[in-house]
Design a protein around this motif. Sequence first.
Motif, short mmCIF file in Angstrom:
data_model
loop_
_atom_site.label_atom_id
_atom_site.label_comp_id
_atom_site.label_asym_id
_atom_site.label_seq_id
_atom_site.Cartn_x
_atom_site.Cartn_y
_atom_site.Cartn_z
N ARG A 35 0.94 -1.25 -0.10
CA ARG A 35 -0.04 -0.05 -0.04
C ARG A 35 0.83 1.36 -0.08
O ARG A 35 1.87 1.51 0.89
CB ARG A 35 -0.90 0.18 1.28
N SER A 51 -2.90 5.21 -1.30
CA SER A 51 -3.72 4.71 -0.32
C SER A 51 -4.06 4.96 0.92
O SER A 51 -5.15 4.96 1.45
CB SER A 51 -3.43 2.88 -0.33
N ARG A 52 -3.04 5.19 1.55
CA ARG A 52 -2.88 5.88 2.93
C ARG A 52 -3.71 7.24 3.12
O ARG A 52 -4.61 7.62 3.82
CB ARG A 52 -1.56 6.06 3.70
N ASP A 80 -7.58 6.29 3.11
CA ASP A 80 -7.96 5.84 4.21
C ASP A 80 -8.17 7.17 5.08
O ASP A 80 -9.04 7.32 5.98
CB ASP A 80 -6.98 4.92 4.87
#
Length: 315
Positions: A23, A27-28, A31
């Motif tokens: 990831r 992607s972080r 989130d």
Amino acid sequence: MQDTSAQVVRGPATTAPPPRPRRGPASRRNDTWIAWLLVAPALLGFGTFFAYPMLRGVYLSFTEFHILSPPVWTGLENIRELFGDTRFWHSLGVTVYFVALSVVLGIGVSLLTAVVLHRLGVGTTVRGLMILPFLISGVVTALVWTWMLDPQLGIVNQLVTWVTGEPIMFFASNDWAVPTLAALNVWKTTGYNAVLIFAGLQTIPATIYEAGRIDGASEWQMFRSLTLPLLRPILVMVVILNVIGSTQIFDIVQVSTKGGPADASLVLQMYIYDKAFGQFDFGYAATMSLALFLLLVAVTFTQLRMARASESDTN
């Protein structure tokens, strides 16, 4: 000549599992945005109904603000008036008297009730019935008890008259007003406090009491030397909750006595309400509210430090 000793037996071919996709920063970041989106309603409610009113109240405490005129900055003028306001100090004394009666009587009755329930091993039904008075609103509580304590038609005063020959003016007497209000508050909160203490009693291992009986300790000695020290974290929490709740009492007083007779039951919340919505002096009312908030913070911090609320005597 062919050498067969070095033949290798090969098993079925196996394939390694594909590596997990790593990831990356993108992607972080996604989130993070999802997390902020989920907590946004709670943050919006906190800011709208707590943070902004609190900051607005702190600002108004340094102003002269009436409902039909904009606030005018006066600095420390309200604080100077507060120190010289005899009615404020009288209402603070009444509040301290009410809190002391409510907390001492409430904790004592709740602790005794919880110990009896623990020894009898009652089920959830009984505990649920005990907590019902806590779920009744303060307005309903005050109305019902005002009727029951009425000097002419109240059932309680009819019994008192039958025993003593004359009724007691529970809400109309300077000596009886605050103790009667404290008794109402104790009746309303005893079940809730008893359930909290009962939960703490269930966390105490039975082997401790067995060891005490083997050593020849009586029931009172085990209660004083084992139960109370082990219940310290729960008791401190219950005391703090009762102090805060009793200091903020308003509905019971407003319905039953309205601060009377002759300001005998004028708790601080009633005085703040009278200043704000009776005299429309919102700036001075905000100053008293800020003083009450700082007083509660100081009392709570002192109780936590003195009682070592995070540990019991077994730690």
